[in-house]
Structures are given as structure tokens and as C-alpha cells.
Write a protein that holds these residues in place. Structure first.
Motif, PDB file in Angstrom:
ATOM      1  N   UNK A 286       0.845  -1.196   0.000  1.00 47.99           N
ATOM      2  CA  UNK A 286       0.000   0.000   0.000  1.00 47.99           C
ATOM      3  C   UNK A 286       0.873   1.235   0.000  1.00 47.99           C
ATOM      4  N   UNK A 287       0.238   2.380  -0.194  1.00 46.47           N
ATOM      5  CA  UNK A 287       0.960   3.654  -0.162  1.00 46.47           C
ATOM      6  C   UNK A 287      -0.022   4.749   0.217  1.00 46.47           C
ATOM      7  N   UNK A 288       0.463   5.926   0.627  1.00 41.25           N
ATOM      8  CA  UNK A 288      -0.434   7.056   0.887  1.00 41.25           C
ATOM      9  C   UNK A 288      -1.166   7.461  -0.387  1.00 41.25           C
ATOM     10  N   UNK A 289      -2.407   7.907  -0.214  1.00 40.15           N
ATOM     11  CA  UNK A 289      -3.193   8.322  -1.385  1.00 40.15           C
ATOM     12  C   UNK A 289      -2.521   9.458  -2.140  1.00 40.15           C
ATOM     13  N   UNK A 290      -1.787  10.301  -1.421  1.00 41.01           N
ATOM     14  CA  UNK A 290      -1.150  11.458  -2.050  1.00 41.01           C
ATOM     15  C   UNK A 290      -0.110  11.079  -3.096  1.00 41.01           C
ATOM     16  N   UNK A 291       0.443   9.863  -3.031  1.00 41.14           N
ATOM     17  CA  UNK A 291       1.470   9.477  -4.007  1.00 41.14           C
ATOM     18  C   UNK A 291       1.016   8.306  -4.878  1.00 41.14           C
ATOM     19  N   UNK A 292      -0.264   7.974  -4.868  1.00 40.24           N
ATOM     20  CA  UNK A 292      -0.728   6.795  -5.607  1.00 40.24           C
ATOM     21  C   UNK A 292      -0.437   6.923  -7.097  1.00 40.24           C
ATOM     22  N   UNK A 293      -0.482   8.145  -7.641  1.00 49.98           N
ATOM     23  CA  UNK A 293      -0.191   8.333  -9.056  1.00 49.98           C
ATOM     24  C   UNK A 293       1.270   8.113  -9.406  1.00 49.98           C
ATOM     25  N   UNK A 294       2.133   8.121  -8.388  1.00 50.46           N
ATOM     26  CA  UNK A 294       3.565   7.892  -8.593  1.00 50.46           C
ATOM     27  C   UNK A 294       3.995   6.524  -8.074  1.00 50.46           C
ATOM     28  N   UNK A 295       3.034   5.642  -7.852  1.00 49.41           N
ATOM     29  CA  UNK A 295       3.337   4.381  -7.187  1.00 49.41           C
ATOM     30  C   UNK A 295       2.977   3.170  -8.036  1.00 49.41           C
ATOM     31  N   UNK A 296       3.706   2.090  -7.795  1.00 48.40           N
ATOM     32  CA  UNK A 296       3.417   0.776  -8.360  1.00 48.40           C
ATOM     33  C   UNK A 296       3.284  -0.174  -7.174  1.00 48.40           C
ATOM     34  N   UNK A 297       2.100  -0.764  -7.016  1.00 47.19           N
ATOM     35  CA  UNK A 297       1.839  -1.628  -5.868  1.00 47.19           C
ATOM     36  C   UNK A 297       1.611  -3.057  -6.349  1.00 47.19           C
ATOM     37  N   UNK A 298       2.381  -3.980  -5.825  1.00 45.23           N
ATOM     38  CA  UNK A 298       2.262  -5.380  -6.227  1.00 45.23           C
ATOM     39  C   UNK A 298       2.082  -6.255  -4.997  1.00 45.23           C
ATOM     40  N   UNK A 299       0.864  -6.745  -4.819  1.00 45.73           N
ATOM     41  CA  UNK A 299       0.555  -7.691  -3.750  1.00 45.73           C
ATOM     42  C   UNK A 299       0.867  -9.081  -4.298  1.00 45.73           C
ATOM     43  N   UNK A 300       2.140  -9.425  -4.292  1.00 44.84           N
ATOM     44  CA  UNK A 300       2.598 -10.646  -4.954  1.00 44.84           C
ATOM     45  C   UNK A 300       3.914 -11.093  -4.353  1.00 44.84           C
ATOM     46  N   UNK A 301       4.311 -12.326  -4.672  1.00 45.35           N
ATOM     47  CA  UNK A 301       5.572 -12.854  -4.196  1.00 45.35           C
ATOM     48  C   UNK A 301       6.756 -12.151  -4.846  1.00 45.35           C
ATOM     49  N   UNK A 302       7.760 -11.827  -4.059  1.00 42.20           N
ATOM     50  CA  UNK A 302       8.894 -11.042  -4.547  1.00 42.20           C
ATOM     51  C   UNK A 302       9.672 -11.786  -5.622  1.00 42.20           C
ATOM     52  N   UNK A 303       9.971 -13.054  -5.392  1.00 37.96           N
ATOM     53  CA  UNK A 303      10.782 -13.812  -6.348  1.00 37.96           C
ATOM     54  C   UNK A 303      10.125 -13.845  -7.715  1.00 37.96           C
ATOM     55  N   UNK A 304       8.825 -14.091  -7.747  1.00 44.06           N
ATOM     56  CA  UNK A 304       8.128 -14.150  -9.031  1.00 44.06           C
ATOM     57  C   UNK A 304       8.103 -12.791  -9.712  1.00 44.06           C
ATOM     58  N   UNK A 305       7.898 -11.736  -8.952  1.00 44.89           N
ATOM     59  CA  UNK A 305       7.884 -10.384  -9.538  1.00 44.89           C
ATOM     60  C   UNK A 305       9.236 -10.058 -10.146  1.00 44.89           C
ATOM     61  N   UNK A 306      10.332 -10.396  -9.453  1.00 42.76           N
ATOM     62  CA  UNK A 306      11.661 -10.127  -9.992  1.00 42.76           C
ATOM     63  C   UNK A 306      11.877 -10.886 -11.296  1.00 42.76           C
ATOM     64  N   UNK A 307      11.434 -12.131 -11.356  1.00 43.13           N
ATOM     65  CA  UNK A 307      11.548 -12.913 -12.588  1.00 43.13           C
ATOM     66  C   UNK A 307      10.741 -12.262 -13.713  1.00 43.13           C
ATOM     67  N   UNK A 308       9.510 -11.845 -13.387  1.00 44.94           N
ATOM     68  CA  UNK A 308       8.649 -11.237 -14.399  1.00 44.94           C
ATOM     69  C   UNK A 308       9.227  -9.930 -14.919  1.00 44.94           C
ATOM     70  N   UNK A 309       9.782  -9.129 -14.016  1.00 48.49           N
ATOM     71  CA  UNK A 309      10.386  -7.851 -14.440  1.00 48.49           C
ATOM     72  C   UNK A 309      11.587  -8.135 -15.341  1.00 48.49           C
ATOM     73  N   UNK A 310      12.390  -9.118 -14.982  1.00 44.92           N
ATOM     74  CA  UNK A 310      13.556  -9.461 -15.821  1.00 44.92           C
ATOM     75  C   UNK A 310      13.128  -9.877 -17.219  1.00 44.92           C
ATOM     76  N   UNK A 311      12.029 -10.611 -17.313  1.00 45.27           N
ATOM     77  CA  UNK A 311      11.532 -11.020 -18.625  1.00 45.27           C
ATOM     78  C   UNK A 311      11.063  -9.808 -19.439  1.00 45.27           C
ATOM     79  N   UNK A 312      10.422  -8.844 -18.770  1.00 42.50           N
ATOM     80  CA  UNK A 312       9.971  -7.651 -19.468  1.00 42.50           C
ATOM     81  C   UNK A 312      11.150  -6.845 -20.016  1.00 42.50           C
ATOM     82  N   UNK A 313      12.246  -6.851 -19.282  1.00 43.10           N
ATOM     83  CA  UNK A 313      13.408  -6.076 -19.696  1.00 43.10           C
ATOM     84  C   UNK A 313      14.209  -6.794 -20.784  1.00 43.10           C
TER      85      UNK A 313
END
Length: 313
Positions: A286-313
């Protein structure tokens, strides 16, 4: 916090796949990356304090003291210094010196190694340094399993413990393989002892009192010269990148010590239109509402997210 936030948001209007793609874009475009890492990252790498690892290395202590995890065991009053260091030597070795069970930290390193990065962490395991991160770009705010200090403390110095801890676990009947894995004797824990020889129990070289772990548990925590140098490098990194396009990447940070990572990262994001706050934490993103437009929130497992980001890059 020095800044008022009116409430919190748990979503930014994107699905998980879109959020991963956005995180990859922000990482690629960032001039600098500030990583804030908590216990969730440690756990994602397979360094759990309960379950199979607890049973494998501490079932003899659990039978006697009935604690539910290694962390709880660290607060028990053992019968002697010999038994106390029997417990702590196993705890230190498997979490500080033995191989990291997965490549999660290495995945993170591969994502940021070509960036101007810095890591602020409340973890005390040194997994970052062991995975290739530059020691000069790390600030372990809460201590290090690999260091001892005077329990009083009578002076502000810390001491490396690897060689003595190795002797302690070997004295209990364990063996250590070439890569540092702690191996049970053929008879298992029943063939091991919970005690270490009294001569191995560390004493302060200045006052002679028992040594303790260099972990921030109370007001006796020693902030040694290395701690202060790392703190200064962190402050310098933040100062040098004010107004830059910076990604503030928060991994596995819960609510125990929000003043160290969460609150400062929110403030830095709110104070710069070029900053992006990214939070990856299963069950608590989560994050404060004041910065939601500047935020990326991922309710997910860290290892899988890192793998997915690497694939995108």
C-alpha cells in the motif's frame, strides 16, 4: 513523518501484469534506484525461521523450550552461556554463512547492477553482499549476524565471529561442507550436543563481560564505525539524487519499523515529481493516497515479480 498523509491506497488501477510492465519501465528509465528491503525478501529467498529449517537444525532445543521459530528462540534464557551459544552458533551459521537457498538476491542484483543503486535494509543476514552487491552501497541499519559486541557495551566496537562460530557448530557434532552447508552427523540431532565448550563462549576483550549479538534489540546496540560510514553513504546517496528520476523499490517491508524505510521513502516520493515508489509485498502492499499516481503496488511474491520484471526487460 514531517508530512501529513490523509489515508492509504492498496491499488493503482492496474492489474498485476500491467504493474509488472510499469515497474520494468520505471526501472529501465531510472537514473538511480534506492532499494528498501525487509524480512519478506529474506523469507522469499527461502531463509525461513520456522517449518523444515527449524525442525532440521533445532528440534532438540524445541523439545526442551517449545519455541515456535528461531526468532523466538533468540529471546530465551538458556541454562548457561555454553547452551546459549550452542543455539546461537547454529542460528548464525545457517542464516549468515551457509548458502542462500535460492537465487532471489542474485535476481535483484542482476536488475540493478548497471544502475546507480543503494540498498537500505533492516535485515541482518548479509545476503546482499554475498550475492554480489557492492559493500559500499549497503546500509544494514539493524546489525549483522556476523558481528559480536560487548553486552554492556563498554565500548563501540564490533567483532567478526565466523571462525569462532564455525568452531562452535563443529564442537556440537555438526560438519560443514565445502560450500558452507551445515551438515548433521549420522545420528542426527540426537547425536549432537546443545552445548559448546566454555572456552568458546565469547568474552569482551576490554571488560571481560559476555559478548552479545550486534542486533538492534534494545538500547545496548552498538553503532560502530562501519555502521556510521554506511549511514553517511546512504544520506549522501539521497542528497545527490534529489530531483533525479529515482525508483524507490520496497521489497518485503512490513510494519514493524516503518520509520526506517516506509516513511522516508513516502516522503521522498511526495517531494519529487520524478520519483516513483514501488512496493512488492505479499499481503501488505500500500501507499499514501497522495502518491498513488507515482506508485506501483504489487501484492505478490517477490521472487516471481523479480523474474517477471527481468523477462519484461
Amino acid at each position: 513523518m514531517g508530512m501529513y498523509f490523509s489515508g492509504f491506497a492498496t491499488r493503482t488501477g492496474e492489474g498485476c501484469e500491467d504493474s509488472v510492465r510499469r515497474l520494468a519501465r520505471e526501472l529501465d528509465a531510472a537514473d538511480a534506484v534506492l532499494v528498501g528491503a525487509g524480512a519478506g525478501l529474506f523469507t522469499s529467498a527461502g531463509l525461513t525461521y520456522s517449518g523444515e529449517r527449524l525442525a532440521r537444525y533445532f528440534s532438540d532445543f524445541v523439545r526442551k523450550y517449545h519455541f515456535a521459530d528461531m526468532y523466538s528462540g533468540g529471546f530465551y534464557s538458556f541454562t548457561s552461556e555454553s547452551e546459549r551459544w550452542g543455539f546461537w552458533s547454529r542460528y548464525i551459521w545457517i542464516n549468515r554463512y551457509a548458502p542462500i537457498p535460492s537465487d532471489t538476491y542474485k535476481q535483484l542484483y542482476d536488475l540493478v547492477k548497471d544502475k546507480d543503486y543503494f540498498v537500505l535494509t533492516t535485515n541482518v543476514d548479509h545476503c546482499f553482499q554475498r550475492s554480489g552487491f557492492d559493500r559500499g552501497r549497503l546500509f544494514y541499519t539493524q546489525g549483522d549476524y556476523g558481528l559480536w559486541q560487548c553486552s554492556k557495551p563498554c565500548h563501540d566496537a564490533t567483532y567478526d565471529n565466523e571462525s569462532v562460530v564455525r568452531s562452535m557448530v563443529l564442537a556440537q557434532g555438526f560438519s560443514i561442507s565445502g560450500d558452507g552447508t551445515l551438515e548433521l552427523s549420522p545420528g542426527g540431532l540426537d547425536a549432537c550436543g546443545r552445548m559448546v565448550p566454555e572456552r568458546l563462549a565469547p568474552r569482551c576483550p576490554v571488560c571481560g563481560r559476555p559478548m552479545s549479538m550486534n542486533l538492534r534489540a534494545d538500547d545496548t546496540f552498538v553503532e560502530d564505525a562501519g555502521w556510521h560510514r554506511a549511514a553517511a553513504r546512504y544520506q549522501d546517496f539521497v542528497r545527490r539524487h534529489e530531483g533525479c528520476r529515482m525508483l524507490l523499490l520496497v521489497l518485503g517491508v512490513g510494519g514493524n519499523t516503518p520509520v526506517i524505510i516506509k516513511y522516508p521513502f513516502w516522503r521522498m516520493t511526495a517531494s519529487s515529481r520524478k520519483a516513483t515508489y514501488a512496493c512488492v509485498n505479499l499481503g501488505e502492499s500500500f501507499c499514501p493516497r497522495e502518491i498513488v499516481g507515482q506508485s506501483v503496488l504489487l501484492d505478490a511474491g517477490i521472487t516471481q515479480v523479480l523474474r517477471d520484471v527481468a523477462r519484461e526487460l
